[in-house]
Design an enzyme around this catalytic site. Structure first.
Site, PDB file in Angstrom:
ATOM      1  N   TYR A 177      43.050  14.097 -22.824  1.00 18.96           N
ATOM      2  CA  TYR A 177      43.504  14.243 -21.454  1.00 18.96           C
ATOM      3  C   TYR A 177      42.304  14.629 -20.597  1.00 18.96           C
ATOM      4  CZ  TYR A 177      46.678  15.514 -17.565  1.00 18.96           C
ATOM      5  OH  TYR A 177      47.332  15.581 -16.356  1.00 18.96           O
ATOM      6  N   ARG A 230      41.568  22.682 -15.066  1.00 17.75           N
ATOM      7  CA  ARG A 230      42.578  23.622 -14.547  1.00 17.75           C
ATOM      8  C   ARG A 230      43.583  24.025 -15.626  1.00 17.75           C
ATOM      9  NH1 ARG A 230      47.184  20.651 -14.080  1.00 17.75           N
ATOM     10  NH2 ARG A 230      46.810  18.406 -13.774  1.00 17.75           N
ATOM     11  N   ARG A 262      45.459  17.141 -29.811  1.00 16.83           N
ATOM     12  CA  ARG A 262      45.119  16.839 -28.419  1.00 16.83           C
ATOM     13  C   ARG A 262      43.814  17.537 -28.066  1.00 16.83           C
ATOM     14  NH1 ARG A 262      48.491  18.336 -23.017  1.00 16.83           N
ATOM     15  NH2 ARG A 262      48.510  16.270 -22.003  1.00 16.83           N
ATOM     16  N   HIS A 303      57.218  17.469 -23.767  1.00 15.98           N
ATOM     17  CA  HIS A 303      56.853  18.805 -24.273  1.00 15.98           C
ATOM     18  C   HIS A 303      58.112  19.634 -24.483  1.00 15.98           C
ATOM     19  CE1 HIS A 303      52.780  17.985 -22.665  1.00 15.98           C
ATOM     20  NE2 HIS A 303      53.350  17.643 -21.546  1.00 15.98           N
ATOM     21  N   ASN A 331      53.428  21.807 -14.041  1.00 14.03           N
ATOM     22  CA  ASN A 331      52.452  21.928 -12.944  1.00 14.03           C
ATOM     23  C   ASN A 331      52.662  20.917 -11.836  1.00 14.03           C
ATOM     24  OD1 ASN A 331      50.934  24.071 -14.233  1.00 14.03           O
ATOM     25  ND2 ASN A 331      50.376  22.505 -15.710  1.00 14.03           N
ATOM     26  N   ASP A 373      57.001  12.654 -19.794  1.00 11.99           N
ATOM     27  CA  ASP A 373      56.252  13.876 -19.500  1.00 11.99           C
ATOM     28  C   ASP A 373      57.187  15.038 -19.132  1.00 11.99           C
ATOM     29  OD1 ASP A 373      53.762  15.216 -17.254  1.00 11.99           O
ATOM     30  OD2 ASP A 373      54.030  15.531 -19.407  1.00 11.99           O
ATOM     31  N   HIS A 418      47.982   9.348 -19.618  1.00  8.69           N
ATOM     32  CA  HIS A 418      48.156   9.041 -18.202  1.00  8.69           C
ATOM     33  C   HIS A 418      47.036   8.164 -17.620  1.00  8.69           C
ATOM     34  CE1 HIS A 418      50.739  12.187 -19.349  1.00  8.69           C
ATOM     35  NE2 HIS A 418      50.051  13.214 -18.917  1.00  8.69           N
TER      36      HIS A 418
HETATM   37  O1  LIG Z   1      52.094  17.369 -19.110  1.00 10.64           O
HETATM   38  C1  LIG Z   1      51.031  16.752 -18.915  1.00 10.64           C
HETATM   39  O2  LIG Z   1      50.676  15.793 -19.627  1.00 10.64           O
HETATM   40  C2  LIG Z   1      50.187  17.165 -17.818  1.00 10.64           C
HETATM   41  C3  LIG Z   1      49.862  18.479 -17.539  1.00 10.64           C
HETATM   42  C4  LIG Z   1      49.973  19.595 -18.422  1.00 10.64           C
HETATM   43  C5  LIG Z   1      49.812  19.557 -19.774  1.00 10.64           C
HETATM   44  O3  LIG Z   1      49.630  18.437 -20.422  1.00 10.64           O
HETATM   45  C6  LIG Z   1      49.821  20.784 -20.598  1.00 10.64           C
HETATM   46  O4  LIG Z   1      49.845  21.900 -20.041  1.00 10.64           O
HETATM   47  O5  LIG Z   1      49.777  20.635 -21.820  1.00 10.64           O
HETATM   48  C7  LIG Z   1      49.218  18.734 -16.240  1.00 10.64           C
HETATM   49  O6  LIG Z   1      48.620  17.786 -15.669  1.00 10.64           O
HETATM   50  O7  LIG Z   1      49.309  19.896 -15.764  1.00 10.64           O
END
Ligand SMILES: O=C(O)/C=C(\C=C(/O)C(=O)O)C(=O)O
Length: 298
Positions: A153, A126, A120, A29, A251, A246, A177
């Site tokens: 996800y 959460r 996505r 990201h 988080n 990742d 994941h």
């Molecule tokens: O980065 C990841 O894939 C996992 C997380 C967050 C996100 O994907 C996001 O905020 O886009 C997570 O488990 O908090």
């Protein structure tokens, strides 16, 4: 940033595993920077900034060649930071965006031109308030016409509820994941078996074998409990797996992983050079740079 936020590792180690030439970090990201790309009002967390230049520096440090940047939920459906990173990637990055049902065809075209190749759908409670299935289905039907795919996800405990909807999606679908398996449960148990069935029943389904740092219960000394689950997915579906750092690891609460040690996990879950090449080069290139594969670009 949130007061309990753990920033990404400032000095990741040099991995002992050297990836094959052309390796792709297929899940990462960019965050902000907030001064230029404000975080979304509806976000459920506020991260540290994590810039495209810092992502490129990590790519080079880990000896990877390309990135697939996934829109983070802290930016909502404002894909500006993602598009900016893609615009400065010299065609070495592709993107996965977040869109709502009212996205225009013009915006989808603009995102495609920028290097976006999918959207996505996030079901992790959460992180987001998931869109209703009918809105997601309408988005899926529209992006299928662009030959985009869908990244999903979700938590393993929710898969049974979503299984039929997931199986109805009309595009290639990539699971983030491994669907976050509960590693307290048996690898041969019903929960992980349902995830394997999702890929077995649906040949359009792929999975990222990523995020030992999120999933492992045995912890960061080696994330040992993650290995059999990752190996099983790689060896069962060798042509439908992807890997990513990742970074910048949003988080994380228990620890911040050393990205160099995450790379050293790769030969433990893809145990031959042939499997490593599929995981890191063949599969992501086929999905994100098919035009270069077809043109014979190495
Ligand atoms: O980065 C990841 O894939 C996992 C997380 C967050 C996100 O994907 C996001 O905020 O886009 C997570 O488990 O908090």
């Amino acid at each position: 940033m949130d007061k309990d936020w753990i920033p990404f590792h400032p000095n990741p180690s040099q991995p002992t595993f050297i990836p094959p030439a052309g390796a792709v970090d297929a899940h990462c990201h960019v965050f902000g920077p907030a001064a230029q790309f404000p975080y979304a009002p509806e976000r459920k967390y506020t991260p540290c900034d994590a810039s495209k230049d810092q992502l490129w520096a990590l790519r080079d440090h880990l000896k990877f060649s390309r990135n697939v940047i996934v829109q983070a939920t802290c930016h909502g459906a404002d894909n500006s930071a993602l598009v900016d990173a893609l615009a400065h990637a010299n065609d070495l990055a592709r993107g996965i965006a977040t869109v709502r049902g009212d996205v225009t065809d013009e915006e989808l075209f603009r995102l495609h031109e920028a290097g976006v190749r999918g959207v996505r759908f996030n079901f992790v409670k959460r992180l987001v308030d998931a869109l209703p299935f009918d809105e997601l289905t309408a988005i899926a039907q529209r992006i299928a016409k662009l030959n985009w795919h869908i990244v999903i996800y979700f938590e393993a405990s929710d898969l049974a509820e979503y299984f039929d909807f997931f199986s109805s999606l009309p595009t290639t679908v990539v699971v983030d994941h491994m669907g976050r398996p509960d590693l307290n449960k048996d690898i041969n148990g019903a929960e992980f078996d349902l995830f394997l069935k999702l890929l077995d029943y649906n040949p359009n389904y792929w999975s990222k074998v990523t995020c030992p740092e999120r999933i492992s219960i045995s912890g960061p000394d080696g994330y040992d409990d993650f290995v059999p689950f990752g190996r099983k997915v790689v060896e069962t579906f060798p042509d439908r797996v992807l890997w990513g750092t990742d970074w910048p690891h949003p988080n994380m609460k228990s620890h911040m992983p050393d990205d160099g040690k995450l790379v050293n996990m790769i030969p433990r879950i893809a145990v031959t050079p042939a499997l490593q090449h599929k995981l890191l080069v063949d599969n992501p290139m086929r999905l994100y740079w098919p035009e270069q594969v077809n043109a014979g670009v190495k």
